[in-house]
Scaffold this motif. Structure first.
Motif, short mmCIF file in Angstrom:
data_model
loop_
_atom_site.label_atom_id
_atom_site.label_comp_id
_atom_site.label_asym_id
_atom_site.label_seq_id
_atom_site.Cartn_x
_atom_site.Cartn_y
_atom_site.Cartn_z
N THR A 92 44.91 40.72 16.70
CA THR A 92 45.84 40.02 17.57
C THR A 92 46.45 41.02 18.55
O THR A 92 46.69 42.18 18.20
N PHE A 93 46.70 40.56 19.77
CA PHE A 93 47.31 41.44 20.77
C PHE A 93 47.83 40.59 21.92
O PHE A 93 47.45 39.41 22.08
N ASN A 94 48.71 41.19 22.70
CA ASN A 94 49.18 40.58 23.94
C ASN A 94 48.35 41.13 25.09
O ASN A 94 48.00 42.32 25.11
N LEU A 95 48.03 40.29 26.04
CA LEU A 95 47.21 40.69 27.17
C LEU A 95 47.95 40.39 28.47
O LEU A 95 48.35 39.24 28.72
N THR A 96 48.15 41.44 29.27
CA THR A 96 48.78 41.29 30.58
C THR A 96 47.71 41.41 31.66
O THR A 96 46.90 42.34 31.63
N VAL A 97 47.71 40.47 32.59
CA VAL A 97 46.75 40.46 33.69
C VAL A 97 47.53 40.53 34.99
O VAL A 97 48.42 39.71 35.24
N GLU A 98 47.20 41.52 35.82
CA GLU A 98 47.89 41.68 37.10
C GLU A 98 47.00 42.45 38.06
O GLU A 98 46.03 43.10 37.65
N TYR A 99 47.35 42.38 39.33
CA TYR A 99 46.61 43.13 40.35
C TYR A 99 46.86 44.62 40.20
O TYR A 99 47.95 45.06 39.82
N GLY A 141 49.23 38.90 49.92
CA GLY A 141 49.91 38.16 48.87
C GLY A 141 48.99 37.30 48.03
O GLY A 141 49.43 36.35 47.37
N MET A 142 47.68 37.61 48.00
CA MET A 142 46.72 36.79 47.25
C MET A 142 46.96 36.92 45.75
O MET A 142 47.25 38.01 45.23
N ASP A 143 46.87 35.82 45.05
CA ASP A 143 46.90 35.82 43.59
C ASP A 143 45.46 36.06 43.11
O ASP A 143 44.65 35.13 43.03
N VAL A 144 45.16 37.32 42.80
CA VAL A 144 43.78 37.72 42.51
C VAL A 144 43.27 37.07 41.23
O VAL A 144 42.10 36.71 41.13
N PHE A 145 44.15 36.92 40.23
CA PHE A 145 43.71 36.32 38.97
C PHE A 145 43.29 34.86 39.17
O PHE A 145 42.25 34.43 38.69
N ARG A 146 44.09 34.11 39.92
CA ARG A 146 43.72 32.73 40.20
C ARG A 146 42.44 32.67 41.05
O ARG A 146 41.60 31.78 40.87
N PHE A 147 42.32 33.63 41.98
CA PHE A 147 41.11 33.67 42.81
C PHE A 147 39.87 33.90 41.93
O PHE A 147 38.83 33.25 42.11
N ALA A 148 39.97 34.85 40.97
CA ALA A 148 38.83 35.14 40.09
C ALA A 148 38.45 33.92 39.26
O ALA A 148 37.26 33.63 39.07
N ILE A 149 39.46 33.19 38.76
CA ILE A 149 39.17 32.00 37.94
C ILE A 149 38.55 30.91 38.79
O ILE A 149 37.61 30.21 38.36
N ALA A 150 39.05 30.75 40.04
CA ALA A 150 38.46 29.75 40.93
C ALA A 150 37.01 30.09 41.25
O ALA A 150 36.14 29.20 41.28
N ALA A 151 36.73 31.39 41.46
CA ALA A 151 35.35 31.81 41.70
C ALA A 151 34.48 31.58 40.47
O ALA A 151 33.29 31.25 40.57
N TRP A 152 35.06 31.74 39.28
CA TRP A 152 34.34 31.51 38.02
C TRP A 152 34.04 30.02 37.83
O TRP A 152 32.97 29.65 37.34
N LYS A 153 34.95 29.15 38.24
CA LYS A 153 34.77 27.71 38.05
C LYS A 153 33.72 27.13 38.99
O LYS A 153 32.94 26.26 38.60
N LEU A 154 33.70 27.62 40.24
CA LEU A 154 32.84 27.02 41.25
C LEU A 154 31.40 27.50 41.13
O LEU A 154 31.14 28.57 40.55
#
Length: 501
Positions: A92-99, A141-154
């Motif tokens: 178990t661990f905590n995961l921080t995701v940021e630019y 000001g791009m939200d890179v994490f959301r961008f990566a997930i959107a690229a993963w979904k499409l």
């Protein structure tokens, strides 16, 4: 059928009468013992998590189904903390995701029960009192994490290739592969695609990344987003039920019963090295050479005057007799390969905890490779009645096939990427033509390597290998080799049926 088993029994009697078979079995047991001396110990979260999470910037679109990764323009830092490992193997661990403005930087050890401890120096204590530096912000000001997930979904966008200069630099500096690296452009997403990323999408994306790069099953990865964290920073609670037998998880590899240890090697990479380089590389080469020596005597002994007269006096045709002898040789190497590779797989599965039986497909692959060489040996034996000639010319044939399909073809394939030498176009055509019309000895070896890689490497690493190495067509390699076998056996049968004695 009784005739076939009688001839098969006679062939095995010839094989056992010679000392070479005992040498082969002794080497097989030595290989099994060597593989059994290797043990695999999973790294703890402090060493394992940073190595795994640094791969998460590689994103395969279409929810991980694409064969090509998408180009993410800006990197993300996936940083673990408060990591713990329970007695039952649950992590178990905590995961921080940021630019981050430091691409693929080392994340440092995860704070957990195996994190290294050291005394703080005076300078470090002084630095700790200073104000923390502001976190970097993504351009625009791009939200890179959301961008990566959107690229993963499409679905995947347009495929692009690196230019020759980049390919050459990659080849020289990073040990690049045989072809230009191919990636897909990020899909032409809209702002609402990025804003529309939900918490469920984030959880599914992280689960997919753990499945892709760790090799865990989706049900073994539990992810929950932690509330109250201001975006564009994201925090998650992650539980990995077990990393034992996970192909992408870093392990300590203990060699020769812990006489030597290699740290932080993904389990799948270690298994791939043992199975491909030792078993399919050195082991297969030795097996083929010794099998050529053993089986080279089958047909010359049959063609001796007294033996041949006795055999053809029975109700069996010459061509049928020759084919039975050929099948007897293949049966011999099939049984030896089954004994050796089966034991190697069993020992490695017990030692590593990874029980995928796909490695056993190497048995028919090795047998088919030998079928190509043994067809040449059969023709030479019929023409010369000499076991020595069969051995020397068959080994020479293997060397030529390795030289053309491995060394020369490999050089031209790499030069096609790097453009290091300005070679005429006709030279590429000549090499490709020779490789296409001759039996695909080296191509069969490459296909076996791909089989072993797909079996052992996690999906992400296996796909990246496919981006760097040009694997041949399975249908093309097998069909050309089958035609060559048929040609060699056809000539041998025709000559055997026409000769007087």
């Amino acid at each position: 059928m009784q005739q076939f088993f009688a001839i098969l029994k006679d062939s095995f009697r010839e094989a056992v009468d010679g000392f070479v078979i005992y040498v082969m079995l002794g080497l097989a047991l030595l290989m099994v013992a060597l593989v059994g001396s290797v043990s695999y110990e999973p790294e703890g979260p402090g060493a394992g998590l940073p190595k795994v999470l640094d791969q998460f910037n590689i994103v395969f679109p279409d929810k991980g189904r694409s064969q090509y990764p998408v180009g993410i323009p800006m990197p993300l830092a996936y940083t673990p903390s408060e990591a713990g490992l329970a007695a039952d193997g649950t992590m178990t661990f905590n995961l921080t995701v940021e630019y981050t403005d430091q691409p693929f930087r080392g994340r440092g050890p995860a704070a957990g029960n195996d994190a290294p401890k050291k005394e703080d120096s005076k300078d470090e204590k002084k630095d700790a009192k200073e104000e923390p530096k502001p976190k970097p912000k993504a351009p625009g000001g791009m939200d890179v994490f959301r961008f990566a997930i959107a690229a993963w979904k499409l679905p995947a966008g347009e495929k692009i290739k690196e230019d020759p200069r980049q390919a050459r630099n990659r080849f020289i500096n990073q040990g690049g592969g045989e072809k230009k690296l191919e990636i897909v452009m990020p899909p032409n997403m809209k702002p609402e695609d990025i804003r529309g990323v939900s918490d469920e999408d984030m959880v599914e994306f992280l689960q997919s990344q753990f499945v892709t790069f760790v090799g865990a099953s989706k049900s073994d990865v539990v992810v929950k987003r932690k509330p109250g964290v201001a975006e564009p920073e994201y925090q998650f609670e992650v539980t990995l039920k077990s990393v034992t037998g996970a192909r992408g998880w870093p392990h300590k590899i203990h060699i020769l019963f812990k006489a030597f240890t290699i740290d932080e090697v993904p389990l799948g990479v270690a298994l791939w090295f043992v199975q491909d380089q030792l078993v399919n590389g050195i082991g297969a080469a030795v097996t083929l050479l010794l099998s050529i020596v053993i089986t080279a005597f089958f047909i010359p002994n049959m063609l001796r005057k007294g033996s041949l007269d006795l055999l053809i006096s029975k109700p069996i045709g010459r061509v049928q007799l020759l084919i039975y002898k050929y099948i007897g040789g293949l049966t011999f190497i099939f049984l030896v390969s089954t004994f050796t590779i089966g034991l190697v797989w069993l020992v490695m599965a017990i030692r590593s905890g990874f029980w995928d039986p796909s490695f056993l497909l190497v048995i028919p692959a090795l047998t088919f490779t030998f079928a190509v060489v043994y067809a040449v040996s059969t023709l030479i034996a019929v023409l010369t009645r000499s076991a020595i000639a069969s051995i020397l010319l068959s080994v020479g044939f293997m060397f030529v096939m390795w030289l053309i399909g491995g060394v020369i073809k490999g050089f031209f394939d790499r030069n096609k990427v790097t453009q290091q030498f300005n070679l005429p176009e006709w030279s590429y055509t000549l090499v490709d033509t020779l490789n296409n019309i001759l039996p695909r000895y080296k191509d069969l070896d490459k296909l076996t390597t791909k089989l072993i890689a797909d079996t052992n490497l996690p999906t992400g690493l296996s796909r990246l290998l496919g981006l760097l190495v040009e694997f041949p067509s399975f249908g093309g390699a097998v069909s050309v080799s089958l035609l060559f076998i048929a040609l060699m056996l056809g000539l041998a049968s025709w000559r055997f049926a026409k000769r007087d004695g």
